[in-house]
Structures are given as structure tokens and as C-alpha cells.
Design a protein around this motif. Sequence first.
Motif, PDB file in Angstrom:
ATOM      1  N   GLU A  37       0.815  -1.221   0.000  1.00 32.88           N
ATOM      2  CA  GLU A  37       0.000   0.000   0.000  1.00 32.88           C
ATOM      3  C   GLU A  37       0.846   1.267   0.000  1.00 32.88           C
ATOM      4  OE1 GLU A  37      -2.638  -0.073   3.329  1.00 32.88           O
ATOM      5  OE2 GLU A  37      -4.258  -1.019   2.177  1.00 32.88           O
ATOM      6  N   ARG A  38       1.968   1.245   0.706  1.00 31.79           N
ATOM      7  CA  ARG A  38       2.709   2.477   0.980  1.00 31.79           C
ATOM      8  C   ARG A  38       3.945   2.688   0.092  1.00 31.79           C
ATOM      9  NH1 ARG A  38       1.920   5.297   5.897  1.00 31.79           N
ATOM     10  NH2 ARG A  38       0.061   4.587   7.005  1.00 31.79           N
ATOM     11  N   LEU A  39       4.435   1.651  -0.543  1.00 34.10           N
ATOM     12  CA  LEU A  39       5.644   1.799  -1.349  1.00 34.10           C
ATOM     13  C   LEU A  39       5.295   1.955  -2.825  1.00 34.10           C
ATOM     14  CD1 LEU A  39       7.920  -0.992   0.215  1.00 34.10           C
ATOM     15  CD2 LEU A  39       8.011   1.473   0.667  1.00 34.10           C
ATOM     16  N   PRO A  40       6.059   2.750  -3.575  1.00 35.03           N
ATOM     17  CA  PRO A  40       5.891   2.774  -5.029  1.00 35.03           C
ATOM     18  C   PRO A  40       6.081   1.360  -5.589  1.00 35.03           C
ATOM     19  CG  PRO A  40       7.352   4.536  -4.304  1.00 35.03           C
ATOM     20  CD  PRO A  40       7.109   3.671  -3.115  1.00 35.03           C
ATOM     21  N   LYS A  41       5.408   1.063  -6.681  1.00 32.43           N
ATOM     22  CA  LYS A  41       5.442  -0.296  -7.234  1.00 32.43           C
ATOM     23  C   LYS A  41       6.863  -0.762  -7.515  1.00 32.43           C
ATOM     24  CE  LYS A  41       0.830  -0.507  -9.298  1.00 32.43           C
ATOM     25  NZ  LYS A  41       0.046  -0.661 -10.556  1.00 32.43           N
ATOM     26  N   SER A  42       7.687   0.121  -8.064  1.00 32.63           N
ATOM     27  CA  SER A  42       9.067  -0.270  -8.383  1.00 32.63           C
ATOM     28  C   SER A  42       9.872  -0.572  -7.124  1.00 32.63           C
ATOM     29  CB  SER A  42       9.752   0.835  -9.186  1.00 32.63           C
ATOM     30  OG  SER A  42       9.763   2.049  -8.451  1.00 32.63           O
ATOM     31  N   THR A  43       9.623   0.215  -6.064  1.00 26.56           N
ATOM     32  CA  THR A  43      10.321  -0.005  -4.800  1.00 26.56           C
ATOM     33  C   THR A  43       9.868  -1.311  -4.167  1.00 26.56           C
ATOM     34  OG1 THR A  43      10.452   2.373  -4.450  1.00 26.56           O
ATOM     35  CG2 THR A  43      10.813   0.968  -2.529  1.00 26.56           C
ATOM     36  N   TYR A  44       8.561  -1.527  -4.180  1.00 24.28           N
ATOM     37  CA  TYR A  44       8.005  -2.764  -3.623  1.00 24.28           C
ATOM     38  C   TYR A  44       8.585  -3.977  -4.350  1.00 24.28           C
ATOM     39  CZ  TYR A  44       4.634  -6.454  -2.577  1.00 24.28           C
ATOM     40  OH  TYR A  44       4.057  -7.640  -2.204  1.00 24.28           O
ATOM     41  N   LYS A  45       8.659  -3.915  -5.672  1.00 27.06           N
ATOM     42  CA  LYS A  45       9.179  -5.029  -6.462  1.00 27.06           C
ATOM     43  C   LYS A  45      10.654  -5.279  -6.133  1.00 27.06           C
ATOM     44  CE  LYS A  45       9.661  -6.708 -11.212  1.00 27.06           C
ATOM     45  NZ  LYS A  45       9.432  -6.398 -12.659  1.00 27.06           N
ATOM     46  N   ALA A  46      11.427  -4.209  -6.010  1.00 28.06           N
ATOM     47  CA  ALA A  46      12.853  -4.350  -5.680  1.00 28.06           C
ATOM     48  C   ALA A  46      13.043  -4.970  -4.306  1.00 28.06           C
ATOM     49  CB  ALA A  46      13.535  -2.986  -5.746  1.00 28.06           C
TER      50      ALA A  46
END
Length: 696
Positions: free
Chosen positions: A20-29
Motif C-alpha cells: 500500500e505504501r511503497l511505489p510499485k518499483s520499490t516494492y518489487k525491488a
Amino acid sequence: MKNVTELFGSMVFNDHVMRERLPKSTYKALKNCINQGISLDLSIANIVANAMKDWAIEKGATHFTHWFQPMTGITAEKHDSFISPTSDGSIIMEFSGKELIKGEPDASSFPSGGLRATFEARGYTAWDPTSFAFIKDNTLCIPTAFCSYGGEALDKKTPLLRSMSALNKEAIRILKLFGHEDVEKVLTTVGPEQEYFLVDKDLFAKRKDLIFCGRTLFGAKPPKGQELDDHYFGTIKPKVAAFMEELDEELWKLGILAKTEHNEVAPGQHELAPIFTTSNISTDHNQLTMEIMQKVAKRHGLVCLLHEKPFAGVNGSGKHNNWSLSTDTGINLLEPGKSPEENAQFLLFLAAVVKAVDEYQDLLRLSVASAGNDHRLGANEAPPAIVSMFLGEELTAILESIEKDSSYDKKAAAYMEIGVDVLPRFKKDTTDRNRTSPFAFTGNKFEFRMLGSALSISGPNVILNTIVAEALSCFADQLESCDNFQATIQSIIKSTLQEHKRIIFNGNNYADAWVKEAEHRGLLNLKSTPDALPYFIAPKNIELFTKHKIFTESEIYSRYEILLEGYSKVLHIESLTMIEMVKKDIIPAVVSYVDHLTQAALHKRALLSTTCSCDLEEGLINELSSLSGCLYKKLNALDECLISSTFANEQEKANYYKDSVFPAMQELRAVADEIETLVGRTYWPYPTYGDLLFSL
């Protein structure tokens, strides 16, 4: 209590919150870092740290800490606030990726077993992204590993992560040969059942032995103990039920899967069991569970005792480590299926566990060794110090048929016959359970029952993971180079059983006959901690740990030294506590009571006549005078034991405490406990066993 589904994990920065809180790219990394072991870039860590900080502040947190597990066996934390000054004299709340990834606690003040000199202070904590951060006491807690300036592991998390990696590597080799190309990871899972005692807080405060040592060093048996078996699974008393309710709530907030709770065998004893999860997270959760049990108990006017044997004469507390293997595709590798005799994959993994437990029974034994657990193992309340495996009738018969090249006669499923028509019919399990076995197969997992209640489950699981990894490695070497895969599997299973069947025992491990039988089979019987610990530095075990990169040789020797030193220190503290209690409390109580009896006898004769019978007073005076004289001699003997000469090494010191100090403690206790049965209640300085066990 709030809605449980809303409450659960509400104080955890879990996958749901991150998504919910992280940008998609950050979450994926971050997920790639967690799932594939890919290093996390500092720029990504900064984004994660900022989101984590904002979430924590919304939850009321003002500080953060790197939460780690040093070799003390408990957790450690150093708190820093989020505040950062600004040029205008105010503050902002900041938390950087650098602060998330790395901390720097003082490493010199933690046990290192010689890895670090006192003046070498620098140590590091490193974020473990595979275990979610959480909020406890308004502090954001970040699970971390702990290492020295030179990179040596000074904690219990690092070796566990290494062992999980080693087992994953070897299990994947096997699964690829069975055609499981889709499997990318094999995880070890654990569900640790936690036993504990609850006692009244005010009574606890009156016992120096409980305060300093966590167990009673003196105490005569009460008229009633656990003989009637009326406490086990009995109705939970209101005060205990209130404690359990709040405990569940606090654990659920932290995402801990507290599931089952009940009264245990001994009066005042209880158990909590969680749903299994990965070994790493389960270890973190169990450490939290023990801490929160103690905090919640105090809020209810109670004290939670986690010592393995708080009271002599009733059962002590253990921790059952339910261990299994699962793939990221959802396969339980220890699930026999409907036809285990035809399930070659299951039988191969089972054979690996049999081989591992037999070849490294010494390591499994020492993984649960402690001064407290020495009181419990082999006391007809816990498995003996002899490691063996229970497989049950069905699996044993299957393995015997493979060993003998004979056909297996599968029995048809039977239904329970209870004799009451109205009750529903259900199928019986194919095998009974064995509560006396140290290492029992229980359907789709192994239950390692030797752990003491206060023990971190990290150590035993490091050993389990490593020894099974070694067995799988041996099997994989053979299978990868064979010409006939099926025939080689059959050969491996058969030869493994022939070489290691001595470790399988389905009978009563409490029976004296088993001790003799185990000796005949060549199994180890390491009755005490000093007997077991030297096996840590046996050449074959050093080779095992270094081969799979679990420990360096220096890390092995450091742990050996730490465990020996800890054993001696525990007995030293207990001895000093006993001496103080006898000198300052028990002796004055006996003297006062004898004086009371003497005055009573004199008053009777003065009031009535010189011929008045004072047999009662004189008899008690004579008996107590004799016992107090004996008590004084035993006190001096223990005191003398502690004025010891220097020791060549920690092993020699631990042996001395086992062979000289501990027997002197037992002899002193025996006399004091007999005195307790004779001294009037108003004169005895401590709450009795009856008070402690039956006060709730």
C-alpha cells in the motif's frame, strides 16, 4: 477486544502495508531482495525507510531500534528517536535508508567466546528484510543480524539464515532430479509450542531464588501436586484466562499466530502453541512471545516463569519444535500422502532425516543443553538425554519392507469404535503418537521435544537444517552421477535404513530398559551440559559446519566457550543465592522457632509442674537441632566448594561445577527442605510450594 482480523498484524510493517505504501518499483525491488537474496540499493532503502517511519509515527512510535538476538539467549535493542534538529531550533522526524540497513551497537559487552577483546568495541547490526519490522512499546523494531567488526557472527539469527540457505540449496538439487523445475525455494518451517508457569506476583517477590535464578532452590513438596492429573486441560481459572486473552491480543497485533492455549500437567503450568511459519520468523516470534508473556503477566498481578524446572517434584516446562520442509509452490516434503510406500520423494527426504539424526545425535543433544534443561531431561516428564526417532508402525513397516526387499502389506483404514451410536464415525490415524520420544514423526512434520522452555529455538533449528542439508547433499551427489535414477533411490533408502536403523525406537523412552537398549545400540547418553558440549568441537562437526558455511572454526569455538561459561555462571549464581537464603533467612527462622518451642516448654513447666509432659516441644527441638547442625555443615561444604582453585579452561570449570558444586547444592537443599516440614508456618521465611502452585 477489537475485530481480530483488523487487529492481527496491525503493528507490523508487513507485505500488505508495504504494497500500500511503497511505489510499485520499490516494492518489487524489496520483494526481489527478500525472495531472491538480491542486494538492496541504498536509494531503494531510503524510500522504504521513509515509508516505514511515516507508518510508525502514525501508530504512535517516537523511536526506532535495531532488534537483535545476541548470544545471551534473549533479545537486545538500543533506541534512537526519529528527531533531527533544524536551523531554526525546531525538529523534523527523519529516518534514512542508512539507519535502516546498518546499526552500530557496542559489541564488546556481549558474549563473544574470545572472538572479540574487551577493547574491540565496534560491532554492526544489519537489517534482515525477510522478517517484518514491528512496533513495540512505541518503538519501531527492525529485526537485524549482529556481527563483529571482523564479520564474525555474534548472534543467533545469522547462523539460522545460513543454515536455511544451505538446506534450500541441497533440497533444490534433489527436487530438480524429481522434475520440480518450478520450485525456486525450499523453506524450513517451525511451530514452537511454549510451556510456562504463572505464579502470584506478590509471592514471587518474597522468594530470592525466583528473583535471582528463575527457579526455586528450596521447597518441600506440598501434600498435593499433579498426582490426580486434574490440572491438565482443566478449566482455565478466571485470572489466567484474563491473562491469556490479553496475551493473544498483544501477540496478534505483532502478527504472531497464537493458536492454542490450555492448562498443562503441573499445577500453575500452561501452554501456548502457534501456527507454523518459516524458521527465521518463527524464531523471532518465539523470542517476542516469551518477552510479551512476562510483560502481560505483570499487568495481571502475575509472574511468568520460563525456567525449565521452576519447581522440584512436578513437571518442568519444555518447548516442542515442530519442524518441516516446504517448497515455495506449496509442497510439504514430509507429507507421506495416501500411499507413502509408493512416494519415493517422501521416502528419500525421510531417509535423509533418519541419516542426519543418527550421524549427528551429538549435535542435536548439545543444541538443547543448558543448566536448567539438565533438571528436566530424563525426569519422566521429558525425553531422556538419549536422542532417538519415533516413526510409528506404518512408516516403520514400510521402511522395513524396503530394507528386506519384501512386499508391504498395507492395512485398510479403520474407523474408531467408541460404542456410542449417536457419535460420528471417523477414521483412525494409521499411527499413534509417542509423547516420550525426543524426535517424533507426527503426520507431516517432526516434533523435536527436547528443547527447554527458555531456550531460543534458533540453535536447535540451525543444527536440524544443517545436518539434513548434509544428508541431502550426500544423496544428491549419488543421484546426479547415477545411470538408473529409480534403482539408485531404492538403493539409497535401503542402505540408509540398514546403516541407521538403530536411531529408530517406537517404544517407551521413559523406561529404564530403553537406557540399556540404547547403550547396546551404541547411542549416546550425554546426561549433562558439560558432557554434551565438547562434541561441538569434534572434528566431524567442525567439518560439517565449515563445509556448509554455517560457522567458521573460530565461531564454533566461541559458541563452545560461551555455552560452557554460561553453565558455570548459572550454577555459581544459584550457589550464592542458596548460601544467602540459608544464612539470612532459613537459619534465623529455625533459631526463632526453636526458641519459641523452648519458651513454650519452660512456660508449661513453670505454670503447671515440673512433671508436665513436654515431649512435643523437646522432640521437635532435638530434631531441629540435629537438622540445623547438619544444615550448617552442608552450608559450609557448599561455601568451601566455591572457594575453588584456578581452572585450566572453561570445560574443566564446568566439569567442576557439575561434579562438585551441584551435588553440594543438592545436599544442602535436602536438609533445608526437611527442616521446612517441621518449622511452624508463621516462622518459615518464604511462600511454600503449596502457596506458589495453588494460589491463583
